[in-house]
Design a protein around this motif. Structure first.
Motif, short mmCIF file in Angstrom:
data_model
loop_
_atom_site.label_atom_id
_atom_site.label_comp_id
_atom_site.label_asym_id
_atom_site.label_seq_id
_atom_site.Cartn_x
_atom_site.Cartn_y
_atom_site.Cartn_z
N TRP A 71 -8.00 -0.11 7.90
CA TRP A 71 -7.15 -0.77 6.90
C TRP A 71 -6.66 0.31 5.92
N LEU A 72 -5.37 0.53 5.87
CA LEU A 72 -4.81 1.58 5.02
C LEU A 72 -3.87 1.06 3.95
N LEU A 73 -3.67 -0.23 3.89
CA LEU A 73 -2.69 -0.79 2.95
C LEU A 73 -3.00 -0.40 1.51
N ASP A 74 -4.26 -0.48 1.11
CA ASP A 74 -4.61 -0.12 -0.27
C ASP A 74 -4.27 1.34 -0.56
N CYS A 75 -4.51 2.21 0.42
CA CYS A 75 -4.18 3.63 0.25
C CYS A 75 -2.67 3.83 0.13
N VAL A 76 -1.92 3.11 0.93
CA VAL A 76 -0.45 3.22 0.89
C VAL A 76 0.07 2.77 -0.47
N ILE A 77 -0.46 1.68 -0.99
CA ILE A 77 -0.01 1.19 -2.30
C ILE A 77 -0.39 2.18 -3.39
N ASP A 78 -1.57 2.78 -3.30
CA ASP A 78 -1.98 3.81 -4.27
C ASP A 78 -1.04 5.02 -4.21
N ALA B 274 0.03 -7.05 -5.16
CA ALA B 274 -0.20 -5.68 -5.64
C ALA B 274 1.12 -5.01 -6.00
N LEU B 275 2.13 -5.17 -5.19
CA LEU B 275 3.42 -4.55 -5.46
C LEU B 275 4.12 -5.21 -6.64
#
Length: 107
Positions: free
Chosen positions: A27-34, A63-64
């Protein structure tokens, strides 16, 4: 930086996978948003398989929006772009008019 582009592993949410979501190590979504937040980019564009819609949208849109983004989502097929196959994909486009994060805004 003007834009962050992202297309990461689909297995955490894909209907063909175990659907571990945020608990899956891929799961990389949180990293992408950061990365998007810290980069100061004003646009984020993501692509993934349609099976990721439920899991990713529930996390990505709030988040966005907290970062001051307007978010547009769509599922489009390769055929709509003139290809001979259907292959559908989920696209997320987020845009903020300012160059900083929501926390850095004044006023």
């Amino acid at each position: 930086m003007d834009c962050v582009l992202s297309g990461d592993p689909c297995q955490p949410n894909s209907v063909a996978g175990k659907r571990g979501g945020e608990d899956d190590e891929r799961w990389l979504l949180d990293c992408v948003i950061d990365i998007f937040d810290q980069s100061g980019a004003h646009t984020l564009f993501r692509e993934n398989v349609t099976g990721n819609a439920d899991g990713q949208l529930a996390v990505a849109i709030p988040a966005l929006e907290r970062l001051g983004c307007r978010v547009a989502v769509g599922i489009f097929s390769a055929g709509e772009a003139g290809a001979s196959h259907r292959r559908e994909r989920l696209f997320i486009l987020a845009h903020r008019d300012n160059r900083g994060t929501a926390d850095q805004q004044v006023g």
